[in-house]
Design a protein around this motif. Sequence first.
Motif, PDB file in Angstrom:
ATOM      1  N   ARG A   1      -3.276   0.543  -4.156  1.00 37.02           N
ATOM      2  CA  ARG A   1      -4.434  -0.348  -4.171  1.00 37.02           C
ATOM      3  C   ARG A   1      -4.046  -1.720  -3.633  1.00 37.02           C
ATOM      4  NH1 ARG A   1      -9.287   2.175  -4.225  1.00 37.02           N
ATOM      5  NH2 ARG A   1      -9.032   4.112  -5.395  1.00 37.02           N
ATOM      6  N   SER A   2      -4.954  -2.340  -2.932  1.00 34.12           N
ATOM      7  CA  SER A   2      -4.644  -3.604  -2.260  1.00 34.12           C
ATOM      8  C   SER A   2      -4.339  -4.735  -3.230  1.00 34.12           C
ATOM      9  CB  SER A   2      -5.809  -4.007  -1.347  1.00 34.12           C
ATOM     10  OG  SER A   2      -6.996  -4.166  -2.095  1.00 34.12           O
ATOM     11  N   ASP A   3      -4.893  -4.659  -4.450  1.00 33.59           N
ATOM     12  CA  ASP A   3      -4.621  -5.735  -5.407  1.00 33.59           C
ATOM     13  C   ASP A   3      -3.208  -5.661  -5.980  1.00 33.59           C
ATOM     14  OD1 ASP A   3      -4.912  -3.515  -7.016  1.00 33.59           O
ATOM     15  OD2 ASP A   3      -6.686  -4.239  -8.072  1.00 33.59           O
ATOM     16  N   ALA A   4      -2.443  -4.611  -5.611  1.00 32.69           N
ATOM     17  CA  ALA A   4      -1.067  -4.479  -6.083  1.00 32.69           C
ATOM     18  C   ALA A   4      -0.058  -4.968  -5.049  1.00 32.69           C
ATOM     19  CB  ALA A   4      -0.776  -3.032  -6.446  1.00 32.69           C
ATOM     20  N   VAL A   5      -0.539  -5.426  -3.899  1.00 31.49           N
ATOM     21  CA  VAL A   5       0.346  -5.870  -2.823  1.00 31.49           C
ATOM     22  C   VAL A   5      -0.058  -7.269  -2.369  1.00 31.49           C
ATOM     23  CG1 VAL A   5       0.652  -3.488  -2.064  1.00 31.49           C
ATOM     24  CG2 VAL A   5      -1.063  -4.929  -0.953  1.00 31.49           C
ATOM     25  N   THR A   6       0.805  -7.862  -1.573  1.00 31.51           N
ATOM     26  CA  THR A   6       0.503  -9.165  -0.958  1.00 31.51           C
ATOM     27  C   THR A   6       0.290  -8.948   0.537  1.00 31.51           C
ATOM     28  OG1 THR A   6       1.875 -10.330  -2.578  1.00 31.51           O
ATOM     29  CG2 THR A   6       1.314 -11.514  -0.556  1.00 31.51           C
ATOM     30  N   VAL A   7      -0.872  -9.360   1.027  1.00 28.57           N
ATOM     31  CA  VAL A   7      -1.212  -9.196   2.440  1.00 28.57           C
ATOM     32  C   VAL A   7      -1.257 -10.570   3.094  1.00 28.57           C
ATOM     33  CG1 VAL A   7      -2.921  -8.371   4.084  1.00 28.57           C
ATOM     34  CG2 VAL A   7      -2.509  -7.088   1.975  1.00 28.57           C
TER      35      VAL A   7
ATOM     36  N   SER B   1       7.924   2.996  -8.544  1.00 28.98           N
ATOM     37  CA  SER B   1       7.224   1.898  -7.876  1.00 28.98           C
ATOM     38  C   SER B   1       7.785   1.698  -6.472  1.00 28.98           C
ATOM     39  CB  SER B   1       7.330   0.599  -8.683  1.00 28.98           C
ATOM     40  OG  SER B   1       8.685   0.237  -8.860  1.00 28.98           O
ATOM     41  N   LEU B   2       7.048   0.940  -5.650  1.00 28.94           N
ATOM     42  CA  LEU B   2       7.381   0.767  -4.245  1.00 28.94           C
ATOM     43  C   LEU B   2       7.808  -0.663  -3.959  1.00 28.94           C
ATOM     44  CD1 LEU B   2       4.327   2.753  -2.839  1.00 28.94           C
ATOM     45  CD2 LEU B   2       6.674   3.583  -3.060  1.00 28.94           C
ATOM     46  N   HIS B   3       8.850  -0.800  -3.133  1.00 27.20           N
ATOM     47  CA  HIS B   3       9.407  -2.112  -2.810  1.00 27.20           C
ATOM     48  C   HIS B   3       9.662  -2.195  -1.312  1.00 27.20           C
ATOM     49  CE1 HIS B   3      10.457  -2.691  -7.154  1.00 27.20           C
ATOM     50  NE2 HIS B   3      10.558  -1.365  -7.099  1.00 27.20           N
ATOM     51  N   GLY B   4       9.298  -3.321  -0.703  1.00 31.08           N
ATOM     52  CA  GLY B   4       9.577  -3.529   0.706  1.00 31.08           C
ATOM     53  C   GLY B   4       8.422  -4.218   1.399  1.00 31.08           C
ATOM     54  N   GLU B   5       8.524  -4.338   2.718  1.00 35.70           N
ATOM     55  CA  GLU B   5       7.453  -4.960   3.488  1.00 35.70           C
ATOM     56  C   GLU B   5       7.239  -4.199   4.789  1.00 35.70           C
ATOM     57  OE1 GLU B   5       8.922  -9.016   4.017  1.00 35.70           O
ATOM     58  OE2 GLU B   5       9.192  -8.581   6.149  1.00 35.70           O
ATOM     59  N   LEU B   6       5.996  -4.206   5.214  1.00 36.80           N
ATOM     60  CA  LEU B   6       5.589  -3.536   6.436  1.00 36.80           C
ATOM     61  C   LEU B   6       4.788  -4.518   7.270  1.00 36.80           C
ATOM     62  CD1 LEU B   6       4.423  -0.280   4.640  1.00 36.80           C
ATOM     63  CD2 LEU B   6       6.481  -0.479   6.054  1.00 36.80           C
ATOM     64  N   THR B   7       5.030  -4.564   8.564  1.00 36.40           N
ATOM     65  CA  THR B   7       4.377  -5.549   9.419  1.00 36.40           C
ATOM     66  C   THR B   7       3.478  -4.875  10.445  1.00 36.40           C
ATOM     67  OG1 THR B   7       6.260  -5.578  10.944  1.00 36.40           O
ATOM     68  CG2 THR B   7       6.273  -7.188   9.144  1.00 36.40           C
ATOM     69  N   GLY B   8       2.559  -5.674  11.002  1.00 31.24           N
ATOM     70  CA  GLY B   8       1.702  -5.194  12.079  1.00 31.24           C
ATOM     71  C   GLY B   8       0.684  -4.160  11.654  1.00 31.24           C
ATOM     72  N   VAL B   9       0.264  -4.196  10.381  1.00 36.26           N
ATOM     73  CA  VAL B   9      -0.695  -3.216   9.870  1.00 36.26           C
ATOM     74  C   VAL B   9      -2.111  -3.692  10.179  1.00 36.26           C
ATOM     75  CG1 VAL B   9      -1.537  -1.977   7.843  1.00 36.26           C
ATOM     76  CG2 VAL B   9       0.906  -2.564   8.041  1.00 36.26           C
ATOM     77  N   ALA B  10      -2.831  -2.930  10.992  1.00 38.50           N
ATOM     78  CA  ALA B  10      -4.173  -3.332  11.421  1.00 38.50           C
ATOM     79  C   ALA B  10      -5.170  -3.201  10.275  1.00 38.50           C
ATOM     80  CB  ALA B  10      -4.620  -2.478  12.602  1.00 38.50           C
ATOM     81  N   ASP B  11      -6.028  -4.193  10.142  1.00 37.95           N
ATOM     82  CA  ASP B  11      -7.130  -4.227   9.179  1.00 37.95           C
ATOM     83  C   ASP B  11      -6.661  -4.159   7.730  1.00 37.95           C
ATOM     84  OD1 ASP B  11      -8.995  -4.461  11.210  1.00 37.95           O
ATOM     85  OD2 ASP B  11      -9.338  -2.307  11.355  1.00 37.95           O
ATOM     86  N   ALA B  12      -5.403  -4.483   7.479  1.00 36.64           N
ATOM     87  CA  ALA B  12      -4.907  -4.493   6.101  1.00 36.64           C
ATOM     88  C   ALA B  12      -5.625  -5.535   5.260  1.00 36.64           C
ATOM     89  CB  ALA B  12      -3.400  -4.762   6.084  1.00 36.64           C
ATOM     90  N   ALA B  13      -6.103  -6.600   5.907  1.00 37.30           N
ATOM     91  CA  ALA B  13      -6.745  -7.685   5.169  1.00 37.30           C
ATOM     92  C   ALA B  13      -8.012  -7.259   4.449  1.00 37.30           C
ATOM     93  CB  ALA B  13      -7.053  -8.850   6.116  1.00 37.30           C
ATOM     94  N   VAL B  14      -8.691  -6.214   4.951  1.00 41.97           N
ATOM     95  CA  VAL B  14      -9.935  -5.777   4.313  1.00 41.97           C
ATOM     96  C   VAL B  14      -9.791  -4.423   3.635  1.00 41.97           C
ATOM     97  CG1 VAL B  14     -11.493  -7.111   5.763  1.00 41.97           C
ATOM     98  CG2 VAL B  14     -10.740  -4.841   6.517  1.00 41.97           C
ATOM     99  N   ALA B  15      -8.596  -3.856   3.661  1.00 41.82           N
ATOM    100  CA  ALA B  15      -8.396  -2.530   3.068  1.00 41.82           C
ATOM    101  C   ALA B  15      -8.400  -2.615   1.550  1.00 41.82           C
ATOM    102  CB  ALA B  15      -7.092  -1.926   3.557  1.00 41.82           C
ATOM    103  N   ASP B  16      -9.035  -1.645   0.934  1.00 44.58           N
ATOM    104  CA  ASP B  16      -9.005  -1.516  -0.524  1.00 44.58           C
ATOM    105  C   ASP B  16      -7.871  -0.620  -0.977  1.00 44.58           C
ATOM    106  OD1 ASP B  16     -11.610  -2.923  -1.221  1.00 44.58           O
ATOM    107  OD2 ASP B  16     -12.327  -1.397   0.181  1.00 44.58           O
ATOM    108  N   VAL B  17      -7.472   0.302  -0.102  1.00 47.08           N
ATOM    109  CA  VAL B  17      -6.358   1.200  -0.405  1.00 47.08           C
ATOM    110  C   VAL B  17      -5.491   1.347   0.826  1.00 47.08           C
ATOM    111  CG1 VAL B  17      -7.744   3.245   0.176  1.00 47.08           C
ATOM    112  CG2 VAL B  17      -5.731   3.493  -1.277  1.00 47.08           C
TER     113      VAL B  17
END
Length: 378
Positions: free
Chosen positions: A190-196, A160-176
């Motif tokens: 998948r976007s439902d597995a992360v917090t945006v 599994s993946l742990h951490g945070e990434l900032t400044g990601v463009a169009d992440a709010a509407v991304a499905d993957v």
Amino acid sequence: MSTTSTQPDLLYSEEEEALRAAVRDLLTDHCDAAGVIARTESDAPHDLEAWKALADGMGLAGLLVPEAKGGQGATHREAAVVLEELGRAVAPVPFLTSAVVATEALLAFPHSRLRSSGGTPIADDLLAELASGRAIGALAVALNVPAGGAYPVVRHENGSLHGELTGVADAAVADVLLVPADDGGLYAVRSDAVTVTPQASLDLTRPVAKVVLDGAPGRLLGDAEPAVRRALRAGAGLLASEQFGLADWALTETVRYLKERKQFNRPVGGFQALKHRLAQLWLEVVNLRAAARNAADALASGEHGEEVAVAVAVAQAYAAPVAVRAAEEALQLHGGIGMTWEHPVHLYLKRAKADSIAYGTAGVHRSAVAELVDLQAP
């Protein structure tokens, strides 16, 4: 579709002009300035209806995807034409981030042995989703990272993946999301597995966000470094076409306005000082078009060597200051009305400013050109 020769033909083909006309007509119907401004004031700045019309109705989401993988099998030249029109409309749609950058990252795995439960390569499954418009993709790398630049990664632990990434463009509407990890892999999450979480952004038509992964499952696609480098190079090269479209709109709209606006009972556009300013800007915008077309043609060649790197770096070194200046001139020469929220020129200035740091600043690209052609950097 476009062909590539030893001497590139930077003129637009009949097919490219037909594509331009179709995209412009669609954006006229779906993406008017008042609607874009209204969306920037809401919690949903993306125009998903316009995106559906572009992606599903016209098939543009799969423009760069080979026909064998469910796409249109076009080249970066056609994608550049689309981006010119999106720049002219400041369209709040994820074409650059999904149909170009995320798609290019997935295209870096043409013969992947990593397969889904259905037996097809995972990258191909995702390409088909993006190409059909069923899903929107985003590379989880900050918008300001240039090709070849360092980028943050998340921790891969126990599958599994742990951490945070900032400044990601169009992440709010991304499905993957395509997420680079510390083990050197690129993972599809998948976007439902992360917090945006939305972040403050100057350009409200291309919002950025923070992505937090807390034990998110991811499917390994392959090595991250070559895929991210390829994706960011294509993003930078084709961003120049968006910047050209933006600058061309600013120049055209300013000339139109100055022909109508009057002072001392004569059109403002007839004043010699303004003619000189606009003539100089016209020359810069024409040169920007040539640089952007050259970058698109180089990318369309299918090569990813030094010549492509030079073409992309030259385009970006030139594009950012010209787009910003064109938008600034438009704002100033529109006078009082240009300073109002109701007039769309502020959207163009904000997009131009945000684009000027996207995929590397002009200074970063000038240094890249100097290194690539063995000249001392300024």
